[in-house]
Design a protein around this motif. Structure first.
Motif, short mmCIF file in Angstrom:
data_model
loop_
_atom_site.label_atom_id
_atom_site.label_comp_id
_atom_site.label_asym_id
_atom_site.label_seq_id
_atom_site.Cartn_x
_atom_site.Cartn_y
_atom_site.Cartn_z
N LEU A 1 34.96 52.59 59.69
CA LEU A 1 36.17 52.21 58.97
C LEU A 1 36.91 51.06 59.63
O LEU A 1 37.77 50.44 59.02
CB LEU A 1 37.11 53.42 58.81
CG LEU A 1 36.62 54.47 57.83
CD1 LEU A 1 37.54 55.69 57.87
CD2 LEU A 1 36.54 53.92 56.43
N ARG A 2 36.62 50.81 60.88
CA ARG A 2 37.21 49.68 61.61
C ARG A 2 38.75 49.66 61.51
O ARG A 2 39.34 48.73 60.98
CB ARG A 2 36.64 48.36 61.13
CG ARG A 2 35.16 48.25 61.40
CD ARG A 2 34.64 46.89 61.00
NE ARG A 2 33.21 46.88 61.20
CZ ARG A 2 32.33 46.82 60.22
NH1 ARG A 2 32.72 46.74 58.98
NH2 ARG A 2 31.05 46.82 60.47
N GLY A 3 39.36 50.72 61.97
CA GLY A 3 40.81 50.74 62.01
C GLY A 3 41.47 51.32 60.77
O GLY A 3 42.69 51.36 60.70
N ASP A 4 40.71 51.78 59.79
CA ASP A 4 41.29 52.36 58.59
C ASP A 4 41.55 53.84 58.83
O ASP A 4 40.86 54.70 58.31
CB ASP A 4 40.37 52.16 57.38
CG ASP A 4 40.96 52.75 56.11
OD1 ASP A 4 42.19 52.91 56.04
OD2 ASP A 4 40.19 53.07 55.19
N LEU A 5 42.54 54.14 59.64
CA LEU A 5 42.87 55.52 59.98
C LEU A 5 43.40 56.31 58.79
O LEU A 5 43.15 57.51 58.70
CB LEU A 5 43.87 55.54 61.14
CG LEU A 5 44.20 56.92 61.69
CD1 LEU A 5 42.94 57.60 62.21
CD2 LEU A 5 45.23 56.83 62.78
N PRO A 6 44.12 55.71 57.83
CA PRO A 6 44.66 56.52 56.72
C PRO A 6 43.62 57.28 55.90
O PRO A 6 43.90 58.37 55.43
CB PRO A 6 45.38 55.49 55.85
CG PRO A 6 45.73 54.39 56.78
CD PRO A 6 44.61 54.34 57.78
N THR A 7 42.41 56.76 55.73
CA THR A 7 41.42 57.44 54.89
C THR A 7 40.97 58.76 55.51
O THR A 7 41.06 59.80 54.85
CB THR A 7 40.23 56.53 54.60
OG1 THR A 7 40.70 55.36 53.92
CG2 THR A 7 39.20 57.23 53.72
N PRO A 8 40.49 58.80 56.76
CA PRO A 8 40.12 60.11 57.31
C PRO A 8 41.33 61.04 57.49
O PRO A 8 41.21 62.25 57.34
CB PRO A 8 39.47 59.78 58.66
CG PRO A 8 39.75 58.36 58.93
CD PRO A 8 40.14 57.71 57.65
N LEU A 9 42.49 60.47 57.76
CA LEU A 9 43.70 61.29 57.88
C LEU A 9 44.05 61.91 56.53
O LEU A 9 44.39 63.10 56.46
CB LEU A 9 44.86 60.43 58.40
CG LEU A 9 46.13 61.16 58.78
CD1 LEU A 9 45.85 62.20 59.86
CD2 LEU A 9 47.17 60.17 59.26
N LEU A 10 43.93 61.14 55.47
CA LEU A 10 44.17 61.65 54.13
C LEU A 10 43.17 62.75 53.78
O LEU A 10 43.52 63.77 53.19
CB LEU A 10 44.09 60.52 53.10
CG LEU A 10 44.28 60.89 51.64
CD1 LEU A 10 45.65 61.51 51.41
CD2 LEU A 10 44.10 59.67 50.76
N ALA A 11 41.90 62.57 54.17
CA ALA A 11 40.88 63.59 53.93
C ALA A 11 41.22 64.87 54.68
O ALA A 11 41.13 65.98 54.12
CB ALA A 11 39.50 63.07 54.35
N LEU A 12 41.62 64.75 55.93
CA LEU A 12 41.98 65.92 56.73
C LEU A 12 43.19 66.64 56.14
O LEU A 12 43.19 67.86 55.99
CB LEU A 12 42.25 65.51 58.18
CG LEU A 12 42.68 66.63 59.12
CD1 LEU A 12 41.56 67.66 59.25
CD2 LEU A 12 43.07 66.07 60.47
N LEU A 13 44.22 65.89 55.79
CA LEU A 13 45.41 66.49 55.19
C LEU A 13 45.09 67.16 53.85
O LEU A 13 45.63 68.22 53.54
CB LEU A 13 46.51 65.44 55.01
CG LEU A 13 47.13 64.92 56.30
CD1 LEU A 13 48.11 63.78 56.00
CD2 LEU A 13 47.83 66.04 57.06
N SER A 14 44.22 66.56 53.07
CA SER A 14 43.80 67.15 51.80
C SER A 14 43.08 68.48 52.03
O SER A 14 43.31 69.45 51.30
CB SER A 14 42.89 66.20 51.03
OG SER A 14 43.56 65.00 50.72
N ALA A 15 42.21 68.52 53.03
CA ALA A 15 41.49 69.75 53.34
C ALA A 15 42.44 70.85 53.81
O ALA A 15 42.35 72.00 53.37
CB ALA A 15 40.42 69.49 54.39
#
Length: 185
Positions: free
Chosen positions: A134-148
């Motif tokens: 993701l090269r610095g795109d922290l919001p996507t995995p964070l959004l996935a974790l929060l969704s889970a």
């Protein structure tokens, strides 16, 4: 019999069937996961493939892997024939791999301890690789974790379906917010 190349949904389906999920939940999950193929088809280089039969087959055989390979910069010069062969080899790979897995899996004893964790480990490794890419795109995995986590807290019996729905809604909201945000030069 129509073959389905929805490998990611096949993994999800195992858990849903194992949990005796309602048919409606399975159908919604299938729609959410497999719906991405509609968008793949919009930008897949089908216009380079000649012949009705070849185009029909390419549409049927479209997989995540084929899309990823044909979306790459170096694939822009590929001929329709090369794209067709790519699809055919990926089709054979999927069918052959599924057949080999079924045959070899039947040889495993049912009492193997820890084998059920292999799927979890696989997705953990894939997730870690995706985060690195993701090269610095922290919001996507964070959004996935929060969704889970939200899916688990809000609908524990339908956690996966809730997490997919929340993640999809979050990605759409982020996209809308990003598109509307004025860009500064």
């Amino acid at each position: 019999m129509k073959h389905n190349f929805g490998g990611s949904f096949e993994f999800l389906l195992i858990g849903l069937v194992g949990a005796a999920a309602p048919l409606v939940s399975i159908a919604v999950a299938a729609f959410l996961v497999q719906g991405r193929h509609v968008f793949y088809a919009l930008s897949f280089p089908l216009h380079r493939v000649r012949g009705r039969l070849a185009r029909t087959y390419n549409t049927f055989a479209l997989t995540d892997e084929a899309y990823a390979l044909t979306a790459a910069e170096q694939a822009r010069s590929w001929s329709g024939r090369r794209i067709l062969w790519l699809q055919l080899f990926l089709h054979l790979y999927w069918a052959g791999g599924a057949t080999a897995g079924a045959l070899l899996g039947a040889l495993l004893p049912h009492s193997v301890q820890g084998l059920d964790f292999a799927l979890t480990a696989l997705f953990t490794v894939l997730a870690l690789d995706a985060v690195r890419d993701l090269r610095g795109d922290l919001p996507t995995p964070l959004l996935a974790l929060l969704s889970a986590v939200a899916g688990r807290l809000l609908l524990p019996g339908q956690m996966l379906l809730a997490a997919f729905a929340l993640f999809t809604a979050g990605l759409l909201a982020r996209h809308v917010a990003t598109v509307r945000r004025p860009r500064h030069a």
